[in-house]
Every structure is written in C-alpha cells, then in structure tokens.
Design an enzyme around this catalytic site. Structure first.
Site, PDB file in Angstrom:
ATOM      1  N   ASP A 108       0.213  -0.837  -5.110  1.00 17.39           N
ATOM      2  CA  ASP A 108      -1.036  -0.320  -5.665  1.00 17.39           C
ATOM      3  C   ASP A 108      -0.949   0.767  -6.547  1.00 17.39           C
ATOM      4  O   ASP A 108      -1.343   0.860  -7.552  1.00 17.39           O
ATOM      5  CB  ASP A 108      -2.302  -0.252  -4.566  1.00 17.39           C
ATOM      6  CG  ASP A 108      -1.911   0.891  -3.578  1.00 17.39           C
ATOM      7  OD1 ASP A 108      -0.759   1.241  -3.472  1.00 17.39           O
ATOM      8  OD2 ASP A 108      -2.761   1.222  -2.644  1.00 17.39           O
ATOM      9  N   ASP A 163       0.814  -1.294   0.087  1.00 15.99           N
ATOM     10  CA  ASP A 163       0.120   0.063   0.084  1.00 15.99           C
ATOM     11  C   ASP A 163       0.865   1.263  -0.039  1.00 15.99           C
ATOM     12  O   ASP A 163       1.525   1.646   1.045  1.00 15.99           O
ATOM     13  CB  ASP A 163      -0.758  -0.058   1.222  1.00 15.99           C
ATOM     14  CG  ASP A 163      -1.995   1.029   1.190  1.00 15.99           C
ATOM     15  OD1 ASP A 163      -2.139   1.661   0.054  1.00 15.99           O
ATOM     16  OD2 ASP A 163      -2.856   1.252   2.206  1.00 15.99           O
ATOM     17  N   CYS A 207      -5.532   4.682  -4.873  1.00 16.60           N
ATOM     18  CA  CYS A 207      -5.799   3.392  -4.199  1.00 16.60           C
ATOM     19  C   CYS A 207      -6.957   2.629  -4.933  1.00 16.60           C
ATOM     20  O   CYS A 207      -6.528   1.410  -5.514  1.00 16.60           O
ATOM     21  CB  CYS A 207      -5.879   3.464  -2.878  1.00 16.60           C
ATOM     22  SG  CYS A 207      -6.047   2.048  -1.836  1.00 16.60           S
ATOM     23  N   HIS A 246     -10.602  -1.858  -0.011  1.00 15.75           N
ATOM     24  CA  HIS A 246     -10.829  -0.599  -0.341  1.00 15.75           C
ATOM     25  C   HIS A 246     -11.516  -0.438  -1.837  1.00 15.75           C
ATOM     26  O   HIS A 246     -11.352   0.346  -2.770  1.00 15.75           O
ATOM     27  CB  HIS A 246      -9.590   0.122  -0.504  1.00 15.75           C
ATOM     28  CG  HIS A 246      -9.535   1.692  -0.254  1.00 15.75           C
ATOM     29  ND1 HIS A 246      -8.716   2.529  -0.123  1.00 15.75           N
ATOM     30  CD2 HIS A 246     -10.689   2.373  -0.128  1.00 15.75           C
ATOM     31  CE1 HIS A 246      -9.367   3.762  -0.036  1.00 15.75           C
ATOM     32  NE2 HIS A 246     -10.460   3.564   0.124  1.00 15.75           N
TER      33      HIS A 246
END
Length: 340
Positions: free
Chosen positions: A336, A110, A150, A217
């Site tokens: 990501d 991330d 993201c 997410h």
C-alpha cells in the site's frame, strides 16, 4: 489571388505571389534528388525533400507532402488508425464472453518495504513464493502508489483517483492539529465516498464475482465494502495469537477465506482482493519458532512477519493450480505505501 499561406514579419511586407514552376525545375533549384524507398536524400548543401526552404522572412514553412504517392500513404495510414480506434472503442463497450475473461487476484501487503523481498535484494528474508512469482511474471520496478499513507493509498487504488480529489489525505481517522505542525491538516472525509465508483463495482458490472478479504481502512463500521461493489467481505483480525494453524496477523484465516471464495466461483470470472495485515506493526506477535529460525536476519521478528504472507501467497497459487485456474488468472502483488 486564391487564399494561400503567407508569412509576414513585423517589419516586412507580404511576399508577392509565387510563380508556378514544374516540380523538376523546383527540385533542381534546391539541389534535391527526390524520394527513395520512403526516405529523403539530398545533395551537398541541399535541404531534405518534402520540406520547404526557409523564406527570406526567417519564418519556417510547415512540412508538406512532396508527392501524391506520399500523400496517399499518409491518408491511408490515418484512415487505418481511425478505423482501428473505432473498432477498439466498440469492442470495449461490448462485454466479452464470460469464458474469455481472466480472473484477478490482487494481493495488497501492509507497509511492506521496497527492499523487503528476496527478489529485490533482501538476502536474509525468506520469500521464495513471491520471488518465484516475480521470476515467472513481470516486475514494475518504477511503480509508485498515490500516497505514502495507508488510507489515501488504498482509496486511490480502489478508485483510480488522487487522494486530494477524494478528500482522503491521511490515515482514517487522522489526528488533531498540533502546535509542532508547519501547516494545518486539510478537511478530510472519514470514508471512501459512496458516489465514487470502485474497481469492484466496475468488475461486478462486467459479470465478475467480487470479494474483499482482509484490511480495508477506507471507511467506518457503518459503511462496508458490500456497499461499494464487493459481494463478499471478510475483515479477519489484525493481530492474533500465533498457533499451529495461525500466524500473528491473522494471515492464514484470510488465506482460508480466499480459498473458499475461489472454490465457490471457479466456474465464473472473479475478482479477489486479499489485503493481509502483514508486516504492519506490531510484528512481534509472529510465531516464536519462526522468529528463532530468522535469528540471523537484521530484525528476526520482522523477517518472520514477512515470511508468513509469502507462505500465504504460495498457498493461493497452489490452490489456483489445483483448481486448474492458474492460466486463466492474473495475480498482482504490491504494497500500500512502502515500509515504515
């Protein structure tokens, strides 16, 4: 006259029919010698064998085969290519034997920057396990994700579709428009649409056990990964109190869950999607002693938050070795959308 190729310009009449001449006489007119070992030869000032000279109209004639043997070779090559493509298509429709299907472990960091690992030149960051993985495997040094944000990036990875087609163009839930913007935000979905077929759904249909461990997410509380192809889902916690058994981002809890999934599915092909929350902000929740050991780094807290997911990947690789699955498993590590 039978139908033939004719070349006409806007200011010229059609050419008269050509007289039939022997091949040797035709070649001698053009200064050609012939074919040799599949290649063309030519005399000084001559054109290549196998290409017509340009007619007086200035319009080039198409390529054509000058010998029957060459034509046969081209036909045979086309036939082999067609049969090969048909065989590949038929094989793709038939499921492979279960014992031959590789396991897949996909680790998605991330907000990890392109230069945050030692293998990419970051000398003060300690990432020995990822560096070793890169040395033993392949590095895709010009790979890009579909979005620098993201949620759309993760949705594109799961579906193979551009974020604009999914109507997911910023992070979920997004933010309202502001007077400082040059453009308005486009209408956006608040979840990955159920009608989209995910990578997990494709693999589960092929007989894979599937698990998603970590950050998702791409949806809300009422829509879980179980509705989109995952047999197992464990979200964990984005921020945790560091301890002897845990880091500051819940990374070791995710690692333990991933190890349990591997043990439960060691006798069948599996797809394991591990998405740690590292090194996304806030990263000052890392272990104090780990931050202190990285005091020579440009940002010690960030270096500590990069080090723990590297340790987690090392544990996963060691677990695959212990289970005897390393040679049957494809391990992919990426980020990501790059560093903040």
């Amino acid at each position: 006259e039978p139908e033939r190729r004719r070349w006409v310009t806007a200011d010229a009449a059609p050419r008269p029919p050509r007289r039939r001449v022997s091949r040797d006489k035709w070649l001698s007119r053009r200064g050609r010698v012939g074919l040799s070992a599949g290649r063309t030869r030519r005399r000084s000032g001559g054109d290549r064998v196998g290409r017509r000279a340009q007619p007086s109209t200035g319009v080039p004639n198409p390529l054509y085969c000058s010998t029957v043997r060459t034509a046969r070779r081209l036909f045979a090559a086309a036939l082999v290519a067609a049969v090969t493509m048909l065989w590949i298509g038929a094989s793709a429709r038939q499921p492979a034997p279960a014992q031959r299907r590789p396991n897949i472990v996909f680790v998605l960091a991330d907000d990890l920057g392109v230069n945050d690992l030692g293998v990419y030149g970051r000398k003060e960051h300690r990432t020995p396990n990822l560096d070793r993985l890169a040395a033993q495997g392949l590095r895709f040094t010009t790979a890009y994700v579909a979005s620098p944000i993201c949620s759309p990036s993760r949705a594109a990875i799961m579906t193979g579709r551009f974020p604009a087609r999914l109507h997911l163009t910023t992070f979920i839930p997004g933010r309202p428009d502001a007077a400082s913007q040059k453009l308005l935000h486009p209408p956006m979905r608040q979840q990955l649409p159920l009608e989209e077929k995910t990578l997990a759904e494709h693999l589960r249909g092929a007989g894979y056990a599937t698990a998603m461990i970590g950050k998702r997410h791409v949806g809300h509380a009422g829509l879980s990964p179980r509705e989109q192809g995952f047999d197992v889902f464990h979200a964990g916690q984005a921020t945790t109190a560091p301890s002897d058994v845990e880091g500051g981002k819940g990374e070791y809890d995710l690692t333990r869950e991933a190890e349990r999934f591997i043990d439960a599915n060691r006798d069948r092909p599996f797809f394991l999607y591990v998405a740690p929350n590292n090194p996304h902000i806030p990263f000052r929740s890392a272990r104090p002693e780990l931050i202190a050991s990285n005091r020579s780094a440009f940002e010690p807290a960030y270096a500590a938050t990069v080090q723990t997911p590297d340790d987690s990947v090392g544990r996963l690789l060691a677990h695959l070795d212990k289970a005897g699955l390393r040679d049957r498993t494809i391990v992919i590590f990426t980020s990501d959308n790059g560093g903040l």
